[in-house]
Design a protein around this motif. Structure first.
Motif, mmCIF file in Angstrom:
data_model
loop_
_atom_site.group_PDB
_atom_site.id
_atom_site.type_symbol
_atom_site.label_atom_id
_atom_site.label_comp_id
_atom_site.label_asym_id
_atom_site.label_seq_id
_atom_site.Cartn_x
_atom_site.Cartn_y
_atom_site.Cartn_z
ATOM 1 N N PRO A 1 0.830 -1.211 0.000
ATOM 2 C CA PRO A 1 0.000 0.000 0.000
ATOM 3 C C PRO A 1 0.867 1.264 0.000
ATOM 4 O O PRO A 1 1.879 1.325 0.695
ATOM 5 C CB PRO A 1 -0.777 -0.101 1.311
ATOM 6 C CG PRO A 1 -0.689 -1.534 1.718
ATOM 7 C CD PRO A 1 0.587 -2.065 1.166
ATOM 8 N N MET A 2 0.456 2.251 -0.797
ATOM 9 C CA MET A 2 1.203 3.515 -0.867
ATOM 10 C C MET A 2 0.416 4.706 -0.351
ATOM 11 O O MET A 2 0.933 5.822 -0.303
ATOM 12 C CB MET A 2 1.645 3.784 -2.299
ATOM 13 C CG MET A 2 2.782 2.883 -2.730
ATOM 14 S SD MET A 2 3.300 3.218 -4.409
ATOM 15 C CE MET A 2 3.909 4.896 -4.277
ATOM 16 N N GLU B 1 -3.349 0.479 -8.790
ATOM 17 C CA GLU B 1 -3.108 1.920 -8.952
ATOM 18 C C GLU B 1 -2.785 2.611 -7.636
ATOM 19 O O GLU B 1 -2.246 3.717 -7.628
ATOM 20 C CB GLU B 1 -4.332 2.597 -9.602
ATOM 21 C CG GLU B 1 -4.314 2.399 -11.099
ATOM 22 C CD GLU B 1 -5.576 2.881 -11.796
ATOM 23 O OE1 GLU B 1 -6.381 3.588 -11.153
ATOM 24 O OE2 GLU B 1 -5.730 2.541 -12.975
ATOM 25 N N ARG B 2 -3.113 1.969 -6.524
ATOM 26 C CA ARG B 2 -2.833 2.547 -5.197
ATOM 27 C C ARG B 2 -1.730 1.781 -4.485
ATOM 28 O O ARG B 2 -1.512 1.960 -3.294
ATOM 29 C CB ARG B 2 -4.109 2.534 -4.332
ATOM 30 C CG ARG B 2 -5.349 3.123 -4.993
ATOM 31 C CD ARG B 2 -5.247 4.594 -5.234
ATOM 32 N NE ARG B 2 -5.353 5.397 -4.027
ATOM 33 C CZ ARG B 2 -4.995 6.692 -3.967
ATOM 34 N NH1 ARG B 2 -4.500 7.298 -5.017
ATOM 35 N NH2 ARG B 2 -5.117 7.363 -2.841
ATOM 36 N N GLN B 3 -1.066 0.882 -5.203
ATOM 37 C CA GLN B 3 -0.012 0.056 -4.606
ATOM 38 C C GLN B 3 1.286 0.216 -5.391
ATOM 39 O O GLN B 3 1.277 0.672 -6.538
ATOM 40 C CB GLN B 3 -0.430 -1.432 -4.628
ATOM 41 C CG GLN B 3 -1.673 -1.727 -3.814
ATOM 42 C CD GLN B 3 -2.237 -3.111 -4.114
ATOM 43 O OE1 GLN B 3 -2.014 -3.659 -5.199
ATOM 44 N NE2 GLN B 3 -2.986 -3.665 -3.173
ATOM 45 N N ARG C 1 -5.344 -4.400 -17.664
ATOM 46 C CA ARG C 1 -5.420 -3.143 -16.892
ATOM 47 C C ARG C 1 -4.499 -3.177 -15.667
ATOM 48 O O ARG C 1 -3.905 -2.165 -15.304
ATOM 49 C CB ARG C 1 -6.875 -2.856 -16.491
ATOM 50 C CG ARG C 1 -7.720 -2.379 -17.690
ATOM 51 C CD ARG C 1 -9.097 -1.895 -17.261
ATOM 52 N NE ARG C 1 -9.998 -3.011 -17.032
ATOM 53 C CZ ARG C 1 -10.869 -3.480 -17.938
ATOM 54 N NH1 ARG C 1 -10.982 -2.900 -19.123
ATOM 55 N NH2 ARG C 1 -11.637 -4.500 -17.648
ATOM 56 N N ILE C 2 -4.371 -4.341 -15.050
ATOM 57 C CA ILE C 2 -3.428 -4.468 -13.920
ATOM 58 C C ILE C 2 -1.999 -4.229 -14.422
ATOM 59 O O ILE C 2 -1.213 -3.517 -13.796
ATOM 60 C CB ILE C 2 -3.555 -5.852 -13.244
ATOM 61 C CG1 ILE C 2 -4.906 -5.975 -12.544
ATOM 62 C CG2 ILE C 2 -2.409 -6.082 -12.244
ATOM 63 C CD1 ILE C 2 -5.259 -7.413 -12.120
ATOM 64 N N ILE D 1 2.398 6.960 -10.601
ATOM 65 C CA ILE D 1 2.290 7.358 -12.003
ATOM 66 C C ILE D 1 2.281 6.042 -12.758
ATOM 67 O O ILE D 1 3.102 5.162 -12.464
ATOM 68 C CB ILE D 1 3.489 8.245 -12.380
ATOM 69 C CG1 ILE D 1 3.384 9.590 -11.651
ATOM 70 C CG2 ILE D 1 3.595 8.413 -13.884
ATOM 71 C CD1 ILE D 1 4.665 10.402 -11.646
ATOM 72 N N THR D 2 1.338 5.859 -13.688
ATOM 73 C CA THR D 2 1.171 4.543 -14.306
ATOM 74 C C THR D 2 1.293 4.617 -15.831
ATOM 75 O O THR D 2 1.662 5.665 -16.375
ATOM 76 C CB THR D 2 -0.218 3.950 -13.961
ATOM 77 O OG1 THR D 2 -1.206 4.695 -14.682
ATOM 78 C CG2 THR D 2 -0.497 4.009 -12.470
#
Ligand code: FEO
Ligand code: CA
Ligand code: CA
Ligand code: CA
Length: 602
Positions: free
Chosen positions: A41-42, A60-62, A111-112, A145-146
């Motif tokens: 977790p970030m 997206e949150r990790q 998507r992952i 950032i993805t």
């Protein structure tokens, strides 16, 4: 050790033996801790990692996958608190998902994958009593950032017709960053990262355009089938999308809502990374490698000078430094007769692989120096421009970085198994002296007058890597019975004492795990290379930061060995038996008396 006596300060640790165990190995008296790993977790609202129930929203949150470069900056006024930047180079779906079908990934797996690429910025806190570093998910500068975050494009090719797409008719806003490899921390307080292997993300019809061929695009579906979810990854539908990847990107950690920037002025190629050295009058020089067999070493010299300080005006000015300047490519000339470069690593009669070189300008702002190419074409198809001026074809130049004190520039040529093979683009030359160079070498380049903006230089080879028992290896003239085997130098760093550190990628070539090596550059121990840490099975060691108080390394792709899968993992690091391998950032500290932190290598 024998000749030369004591190793220099910073390198006084017990050499670690080459390893093949599934663990991070450090010298006696040192400890290692995982700081953050894939899926951690970030943010306060991040879900915990669950290998069996991954979602793109969670990812997206990790922390993303396959962290490579690692950079840190102290957070002003916050004592032992840092902002760390990691980049997430690529994903390994067959290790990430059970029963992964390469030809038919599910849309959610795609998507992952997109969400697991990019960058992760997270605050670290160092505990004074033990020196232990931990990631703080509540850090206000934390950011993901993805592969779909908005980036601004700047520099001379921004807005060019070559960069325009249906979704972005301005050619100035790109979604995502891909294939980020190494990077750098700028003296003005930002992070740089290189977009490297971007070609594999695009599906393509038959590739007939030499500009696509030169970057390795191939006919057929993309490696990860992202075009099935987002048609911009299909060159048949969006031919210019690929021109929007392959840049050096810059992220300002103190402005977590600003778009990161893709700098076209630094050219487009398989950027390994970019590191900055300032000229005496404050201009920024970025040293860069294009990591492909037979590709080139580049540098960029900015027009403007850096402003000191962290005022808003200074930060705004410095944000434009990499937007305008001159882009150069390197040519290396040897000083020994070609007949003496026999391709085995045997030194020529003058006792050195060395010579002179020049930096050839390719473009500056809107001006091209390459016949038949406009400036925009030079910036977007930089490899073709460098081909035309006859630059030297190198053995996969990875990190290129100037020594912070001496200014000497070190180039890690990781390997090139094709050099000198029948039909290869080039045979051995004095700067790339081995045929089928399996283990790589490190070049030292000295700019004329120690001026990073100079257009000529001298160079010599510091290390010809491999098993020191192999007569074709060379360790700066140092006693080879006192050095560690090393292969495929990739990332370079310098410690506060002036020593160089090398992280390796491809220990497999010597049947050892990858690791981090300290290298003496000065005096009688010059060339002394010793293993400091070794990473788990199938992993690559990257992103080293070596300070007096701690070391950070990236453990990229642990467990990535042939036929590995979640059913048959080749590594269970870092969580242990019964778990799946997870790429991670690892901190190494010295444990002194009573558990108190000690100085690294002292
Ligand atoms: Fe991503 Fe050049 O190694
Ligand atoms: Ca020579
Ligand atoms: Ca690399
Ligand atoms: Ca690598």
């Amino acid at each position: 050790p024998k000749p030369g006596g004591q190793p220099p300060r910073g390198l006084r640790y017990e050499t670690v033996a080459p390893s093949s165990v599934d663990a991070v190995t450090v010298p006696r008296g040192y400890a290692s801790d995982v700081v953050i790993r894939w899926g951690d977790p970030m943010f306060p609202d991040s879900p915990p990692f669950d290998f069996e129930a991954q979602t793109a929203a969670a990812q997206e949150r990790q922390f993303g996958y396959n962290n490579d470069f690692c950079g840190i900056l102290p957070i002003e006024g916050r004592g032992q608190r840092f902002i760390m930047f990691s980049n997430h180079e690529y994903t390994l779906e067959p290790l990430m998902f059970r029963g992964y079908d390469e030809e038919n990934p599910t849309p959610e797996q795609v998507r992952i994958g997109i969400a697991a690429h990019g960058h992760g910025l997270v605050e670290l806190v160092r505990e004074r009593a033990t020196g232990k570093l931990t990631a703080d998910r509540n850090g206000t500068l934390n950011r993901r950032i993805t592969g779909s975050t908005e980036f601004a494009v700047d520099g001379p090719a921004a807005g060019s017709p070559l960069l325009r797409t249906k979704a972005d008719p301005t050619g100035t806003v790109v979604l995502g960053t891909l294939g980020n490899c190494a990077g750098g921390v700028t003296p003005w307080g930002t992070f740089l990262s290189g977009e490297e292997n971007f070609n594999g993300y695009f599906a393509s019809p038959a590739v007939t355009d030499p500009r696509l061929q030169r970057y390795g695009f191939e006919e057929g579906p993309s490696e990860r089938r992202w075009e099935t979810v987002d048609p911009r990854f299909d060159l048949a539908k969006e031919p210019n999308e690929a021109n929007r990847f392959g840049y050096v990107v810059e992220t300002d950690p103190l402005n977590p809502t600003a778009r990161p920037v893709k700098h076209t002025a630094l050219g487009r190629f398989k950027h390994e990374g970019a590191t900055i050295r300032l000229t005496r009058d404050g201009r920024a020089v970025a040293y860069m490698g294009d990591d492909e067999r037979f590709d080139y070493v580049y540098k960029f010299v900015s027009d403007k000078a850096m402003r000191r300080g962290q005022s808003r005006a200074a930060r705004e000015h410095n944000a434009t430094l990499l937007s305008s300047g001159t882009l150069y490519v390197a040519t290396f000339t040897g000083d020994s007769p070609a007949a003496e470069i026999v391709g085995t690593g045997k030194l020529p009669a003058d006792g050195k692989f060395d010579g002179a070189g020049k930096w050839t300008p390719l473009a500056s702002g809107k001006r091209s120096f390459v016949p038949g190419m406009s400036a925009e074409e030079v910036y977007v198809f930089t490899r073709l421009a460098a081909d035309k001026v006859g630059a030297t074809k190198m053995d996969r130049p990875e990190d290129v970085e100037a020594h912070p004190r001496t200014g000497a520039v070190y180039i890690a040529c990781t390997n090139n198994s094709d050099r000198g093979k029948a039909g290869a683009k080039a045979g051995p030359d004095e700067a790339n002296p081995r045929k089928e160079n399996k283990h790589g070498h490190v070049i030292e380049l000295v700019e004329k007058g120690s001026d990073p903006a100079a257009t000529t230089f001298g160079w010599s080879i510091l290390l010809v890597c491999g098993d020191p028992k192999d007569p074709g290896t060379y360790f700066g003239g140092y006693d080879k019975s006192q050095v560690s085997p090393i292969t495929s130098p990739d990332n370079l760093a310098f410690d506060e004492q002036g020593n160089m550190w090398i992280a390796t990628d491809s220990g497999e070539a010597l049947k050892i795990n990858d690791g981090l090596y300290g290298v003496s550059l000065e005096g009688p121990t010059r060339g002394r290379t010793t293993l400091f840490a070794s990473v788990p099975r199938g992993g690559e060691c990257c992103g080293p930061i070596v300070r007096d108080d701690f070391v950070l390394i990236s453990v990229q792709h642990p467990g990535d060995l042939d036929d590995a899968s979640p059913e048959k993992p080749a590594s269970t690091w870092p969580d242990g038996p019964g778990t799946q391998p997870r790429p991670s950032v690892v901190a190494i500290r010295r444990v002194g008396e009573g558990g108190r932190p000690g100085k690294i290598g002292a």
